[in-house]
Design an enzyme around this catalytic site. Structure first.
Site, mmCIF file in Angstrom:
data_model
loop_
_atom_site.group_PDB
_atom_site.id
_atom_site.type_symbol
_atom_site.label_atom_id
_atom_site.label_comp_id
_atom_site.label_asym_id
_atom_site.label_seq_id
_atom_site.Cartn_x
_atom_site.Cartn_y
_atom_site.Cartn_z
ATOM 1 N N ARG A 108 47.766 42.412 49.230
ATOM 2 C CA ARG A 108 48.468 41.600 50.231
ATOM 3 C C ARG A 108 49.942 41.947 50.192
ATOM 4 O O ARG A 108 50.464 42.335 49.152
ATOM 5 C CB ARG A 108 48.312 40.107 49.912
ATOM 6 N N GLN A 125 39.848 40.035 42.297
ATOM 7 C CA GLN A 125 39.051 38.844 42.579
ATOM 8 C C GLN A 125 37.601 39.067 42.166
ATOM 9 O O GLN A 125 37.148 40.203 42.067
ATOM 10 C CB GLN A 125 39.048 38.534 44.081
#
Ligand code: PHE
Length: 388
Positions: A206, A220
């Site tokens: 991101r 993640q």
């Protein structure tokens, strides 16, 4: 110039004596030019002069001179060879190898703390019957956003300021570094029939203004379970089992079998409310506080965030940098899979329900080891990395 046999002997003596004094390469080369030089080397001139010798001496003299030439060439090569050997010996005496010095130890590498944590989390979920699936890091925007109910103009896209791939496809940017592992909910359901119980570990990217708990690259583990009768309590039970030290399993508890259908061998996710195994204990242990907040993600309804009490300030009301003074550190987003997504996968949403979660592995590692800043993980400082 004509020569006699006696002269050949004295030439030999003189030449060899001079060669013995030629101690280095330059002197040896000068000696070669002087004696054997093609134009006016002293021996060369004698050989050339053979034609003037008396015819009856010419053959014998020629033989002697040619022998002398062979001798001188041979001696020159030998002299050069021994000079090279001397130079080498001098060199290695300088850089002498002291075999009595202790060797330099080869230090053994180890797994990065994020990888270690990831592996432990995978173990914990695998024990609960989740299968591991992997998806691409360069993802289609239609999987990353559209398929998980984040349309182009949806404000939720702002939550994941995206790193796009420049390549245009049909005039549009369609490829990106995935901002989360959730597109794999879709990929998994496209490829399989319910019941589904998978985890998808991997890196996400991101455009973040980084701070103590935000990095532009993060790891993640996505989780997805879809089956008949999966409920919110199953989600909570699974996450508690993952995060907290479990109570002893009830006696009648049967380990769920991967792929078993509801009613067969305890496939109900509700079984997971009875926490499972020592693996789950690894993550945080029993004395940590867990809190669920309501939250919004377009692909779940209802949605929650799970947070663990801040190990730094223990919610002492200070303006702690790590938890921003809230007392809690969020480690995952989760919720019940939106029925639209279940339908889009071709499953009957009146029959099948599911839950999904996305755990931030760096956050888990921070909480486990008391690391106050996420940026430590990717600065490659060995003083940090060697502690794990
Ligand atoms: N994809 C969400 C994120 O990256 C996390 C999440 C996963 C939330 C699954 C709900 C269900 O923040």
């Amino acid at each position: 110039m004509s020569t006699t046999e006696a002269e050949v002997d004295s030439l030999r003596a003189e030449a060899l004596e001079a060669l013995a004094r030629a101690g280095n390469e330059a002197e040896q080369e000068a000696w070669r030019a002087n004696w054997l030089g093609r134009k006016d080397g002293r021996l060369t001139l004698r050989l050339r002069g053979l034609k003037d010798a008396a015819p009856e001496q010419r053959a014998a003299l020629g033989k002697s001179l040619n022998q002398l030439k062979t001798t001188l060439e041979y001696e020159l090569e030998a002299r050069r060879e021994s000079a090279r050997a001397d130079a080498l010996a001098a060199l290695s005496a300088d850089a002498a190898l002291d075999v009595s010095l202790p060797g330099r130890p080869q230090s053994l590498g180890r797994l990065h703390p994020v990888t270690q944590t990831m592996n432990d989390c995978i173990d914990a979920f695998a024990e609960m019957g989740f299968r591991v699936f992997e998806g691409p890091e360069v993802e289609w925007s239609r999987y990353n956003f559209d398929a998980v109910r984040i349309p182009d103009d949806h404000p939720a896209r702002d939550m994941w300021d995206t790193i796009w791939i420049d390549t245009l496809i049909e005039g549009e940017r369609q490829l990106l570094l995935r901002t989360h592992t959730s597109p794999n909910q879709i990929r998994v359901m496209e490829q399989s029939e319910p019941p589904v119980r998978v985890i998808v570990p991997g890196k996400c990217y991101r455009q973040e203004a980084t701070d103590a708990t935000h990095e532009w690259m993060l790891t993640q583990i996505e989780g997805l379970a879809v089956d008949e009768g999966v409920r919110m309590s199953d989600l909570k039970g699974t996450l508690y089992a993952f995060a907290q030290e479990p109570a002893a399993p009830p006696e009648e508890w049967i380990p769920p079998k991967w792929g078993a259908r509801a009613g067969e061998g305890g496939a109900r996710m509700a079984a997971l409310k009875a926490p499972l195994s020592p693996f789950a204990r690894r993550i945080f242990g029993g004395d940590r506080q867990i809190i669920f907040h309501h939250s919004y993600f377009p692909f779940v309804e209802p949605g929650v965030e799970m947070a663990i009490d801040c190990f730094i300030c223990r919610a002492d009301g200070s303006d702690c940098r790590t938890c921003q003074g809230t007392g809690w550190i969020e480690i995952l987003g989760a919720g019940m899979v939106h029925p639209e997504i279940i339908e889009n996968a071709g499953y009957d949403s009146s029959k099948y329900t599911g839950f999904a979660f996305g755990v931030g592995i760096e956050r888990v590692a921070m909480l486990r080891w008391g690391i106050e800043d996420i940026r430590h993980f990717y600065q490659n400082d060995l003083r940090f990395l060697r502690q794990f």
